[in-house]
Structures are given as structure tokens and as C-alpha cells.
Design a protein around this motif. Sequence first.
Motif: not given
Lengths: 400, 242
Positions: A87-88, A93-94, A147-149, A155-156
Motif C-alpha cells: 500500500l505504501c 508507482l504513480l 500511519a505508514a501508508v 510524501w509522494a
Amino acid sequence: MAAPEPTRKNTVLIVLAASALAGLWLLDFSSIQPNRIVPGISQNLFAAAGTALSVVLSIMLAALVLLGLWSRSRRLVAAVVIATAGLCLLPWLLVSVSLNQLTDDQPSARIGLGAAFWLLLFLLSLMLVECWQRVNLDVHWRLIAMAAVIGSWSWAYSSGQLEALGLLREYHSRSGQFHQALRQHLLLVGGAVGCSLVLGFALAVQILRRPRWQEPVLNVLSFFQTIPSLALFGLLIAPLSYLSNQWPWLQQFGIRGIGWAPAVLALIGYSLLPIVRNTWVALSEVSPGVVDAARGMGMSPAQVFIQVRLPLSLPVLLEGVRITTIQAIGLTAVAALIGAGGLGTFIFQGLGQAANELILLGALPTIGLALLADGFLTAAIQWLRQRHLSTSLTAQATAP
Amino acid sequence: MKLPSHWSASGWLVVLIMATLGMQYLERFFRWVAPGQRQVIYQRDDFLSLMLNHASLVGLASIVAITIGVGTGILVTRAWGRDFLPTVSLIASVGQTFPPVAVLALCVPLLGFGAGPVILSLILYGLLPIVRNTLAGIGDVEPAVIESARGMGMSGTQILWQVEIPLAFNVILAGIRTSVTINIATAAIGSTIGARTLGDPVIAGLINNNIAYTLQGAILIGLLAVTVDRLFEVVQSVSTRR
């Protein structure tokens, strides 16, 4: 029912991971549109984001299939980690699609999200939840995974490489309108739920005192629930426009045949049933023994109500608010058709212009709002229930 | 004092039929409602064909949703499908949080405009309450009852058809009722994506600022929903009595 024997094979994980793998190879991941009008060219992940990342994701999904084939609770923790990582990885990928496919000389080119993207998002989330339920993962770890996701997505986003997404292009070209629509949406939902909370509470207390009213009141309210939203909005337009024509000063307050007035009235009509029913059930379920004990301690009727009955019935009452809020968020989107504004405006504008990204700009935040309201209120209800449980347990423990 | 449910249902049905066939003769009333409009009766389609089209869209989607929904509910409550129970029940409960209009809108990027995406979204959304109630209904059957059926020598299939389904029937029926009620409402909004339903006059009235059109569509949609709901009431009261 006895707990089933822990099997070494987790069929759910195998099926979900294998479908994700198949979707990744067979379906389109994204599409590139030179501008808003020209139809886009669809590509699968390999063509769009490059081989390296596609192979990494494929290996991760294959690992999930293998973990499903030989699963043990410690290995399922690994599956939780891999699904979270997947999921992260999705927004990156985008980013990679944007870097690979777009050049600086196409400032209005946009990236559309394909079926494979949505499928991966859906299946990875399902696998994550399936595995953490299976290993009974601690709430803190679940929050850390979420939270990581969210962190990875933000960030992205802040890298600026996602600006070429059609969804974000639509957002940036009307960010002012979007925030206004969001505010209107929240205001309509909040106003309707707030009004029906006050009205519904009063009604519930009344039918608790006069049991004879109980059936007719609940019948009328469930009759409202049966009438489709578009019909109720339509039925309210004629009388409201008649009223505002008769007394033009009403128009100064925005009360007209179309606009927020019929929307709020209809929303209140729909919202009353869950609130009245749950409040009534909650208040009548408070055991007479507890009320007697409180009276015996010298509490006045008002004190009994505020300090005993209300807190005890709060979880069930909040459940009514949860149902009502989710329902109102969806119905408010429909209310855009009668000019009430809100996020539905983008949905119906997008449908009118056959602009898919504009539809998404209205639909996704509406779904997001509903999920947020659901998550927040469910958590609040669980917290209240646990607190009750612990206070009643300590009360029992300290009782002679 | 309450009317028996079949009386109330037949009453609503008569009103529905009369309103569908007789709406066009109420021109004087609608002239009073919308003074100054050149035309006050929706003309692009006759109300009967819109009504039949609306009902058949919902009917078709509901048959598919019932088949898939009850089927899924049965599969994941069998011994060999039980692994999928938590996942399926999670999808059914989270899915119901999604607003129906958002699901309808999201079917357009997938399938384009017309009746197709409307039917897809009606099936998808209609599945959720049916699956959820099938799971709840079958889950509520006492294990002791199943044990004693097995003790009497019944096979798994016999237990399903003669014990579990009859005992869960009312709960499943309530799920179907919710599903159909929601779908009648969503199909009306389906007008905005090009399906021919009773939503057409409502939308046309809103666009052309003609209250009479909107009122005609709204009355018929409301009547359809209430009549179908009362019919379910009859079926439920018959099946509870047995």
C-alpha cells in the motif's frame, strides 16, 4: 461455537493475492491523456511504470500467495508487513508513471487511474485487514501500519510528481470551489444531524412518556425512510416555492423551492428515524433497578436523567447518530441536484460533461467523509462501551 | 387500530396504477401548481413506460443481487467456505458505508452511460444488505438445532434447505426489502447517467425550471417505493404467521 482448528493454509490470502497478481498483469494500471478532451491511452503496469517496480510488486504479491499456502501466525505478521509495504508502494508507482511517461512539453497531459490500480488498492487493504484480524494484531501496530501508508502517500504527494494525475488537475483548477463545496456539504450534514438530534431526542422522550404515541410516531418516521431521496426533494420543491412566493421575505433567508431549504428538511425527515428509535430503545433499556438506586441516593428526577440514564444510553444513542450521519452524507450528495451545493455538484457536473475525473473529485471525498464519520463514531462508541464495562466491573468488585 | 397489511398494500397498488395512468388527465391541477408554464404534463415519454422501465431495472438487478447475495451468504457459512466469512462480512459492512450515489457515479468511468452502469451499481449495492442479512440469519440458527437435525440423519444439503434457510428466511427477506428500497431510489438518480426511469421527469423539471414535471416524477417514484414496501410487508406477515 468452538474455534476452528488453525489450518496451515489461508485460502483467503491465497485467493486475494493471486487475484491481485492476475489483475496486475492483465488489467490496465493507468492511462495517459494529452489533454482533458482527447481520450486516453491505457497501459498496464509494466508498460507504464517500468519493469523494476513491476517486478518488485509482483514478487511481493507472490510472497503473499506463498505465505497463504504455508501460513502460521508468525508468518502472517510478515504478510501484514508486506501488504502494508504494498500500500505504501502504490503512490510511488504513480510517481514512476509520471516520470516515465510525461515530458516537460506536455503541460496539460494527465494520468488517469486504471482498473488495476483500484483493484490493487482494494485487495491489498483487504489482505492487510484479513491478516491482522487473523493474528489479532495489537491496535497500536494497526495504527502504525495505517500511519505508514498515509505517510507514504503524503510524501509522494509532496514530491510534486502526482500533480499530473487527472484527479489532482481537476482539483487544482477548482480548488476554491472544492473547499466551498466541502464546507457546504459538512454544513448541510452537520445542520441536519444537529437539528434531528435535538428534535429526535425530544420526540423519543415524549414517546417514552406516552407509549400510546410510540407506534404512530415510528410508523410515520419509517414511512419517510421509504420515500426515495429524489422523490422527497421533488415533493418539497412545490410547497416551498409556493410559500416563498406568498411571503417573499422568506427568500431573504434563502428559503426557496430549490437550494438548502428543501435539502435540510428532507435530510431531517430521513435522520429522525434512526435517532428516535435508538434513543427510545436506549432510554427504555436502562434497568429500573439502576434508576431506583439513584433515586434512593436522593437524586432528583433531572439528576437521574442527566447523571444516570443519559450516560448509560449514550452508546446506543451514538449508534443512531452514526447511521444518520453516514446516510446524510450520501443524501447530501443527491441534494446537489436541487441546487443545495456540496460535493454532489462535482458528481453531477462530471456526469454532464462526461468528465470521469470530475466525477471522482465529487465521489471519492463523499466516500471518504462517510468512512471517516463511520470510523470516528464507531471508535467513540467502542470507547464508551469499554468505559462502561470497566466502571461497572469496578462497581461490582467494590460492592460488599 | 391498524389495517391488515394486505389491505394497505392493495390500496397503495390501486393508487399507484391510477396515478401512473391518470397523471396526464390532471392538467388543471398542474396548471395551478406551475402557472405560466406552456406545457405542464411531461410529454417525452408516457408515465407507464417509465414506470415499467424503472420497475424492470430494479427487478432485474434485484434478482441477480438476491441470487449472488444469498448464494455467497450460504457458501461462506459452509464448513469449507468459512475461511471467507470474516472477509465477506467486512466487505458487506464497510460497503454499506459507501453512499449509493457515489457507487452509481463510479460505475460511469467503468461502463460509460446508459442502463448498463445503473444495473451494475444496483447489483453491487443491492448485494450488501442481502449478504449481511443472510449471514446474520444463518448465523443465528442455534447450533443445537443443527446438531439434532444431523442426529436425525439429515445430510448437509437437507439441513441447509429444510432447517437453516427456513429459520433464516425472515431475516433474509428483511435484507431483500432494504436492498430493493435502496435500489428504487438509486434507479431514480440513474436518470442522470442516461437510464430511462421515473427520475427523468424530475430531472427534466429541475433543468427546465418546471415544478409540474418534477412533481409528477416525484409522486410516481414515491408511490412505487411505498407500494413495493407494503407488498414486502404482506409477504413478511404471511411468512411470520407460518
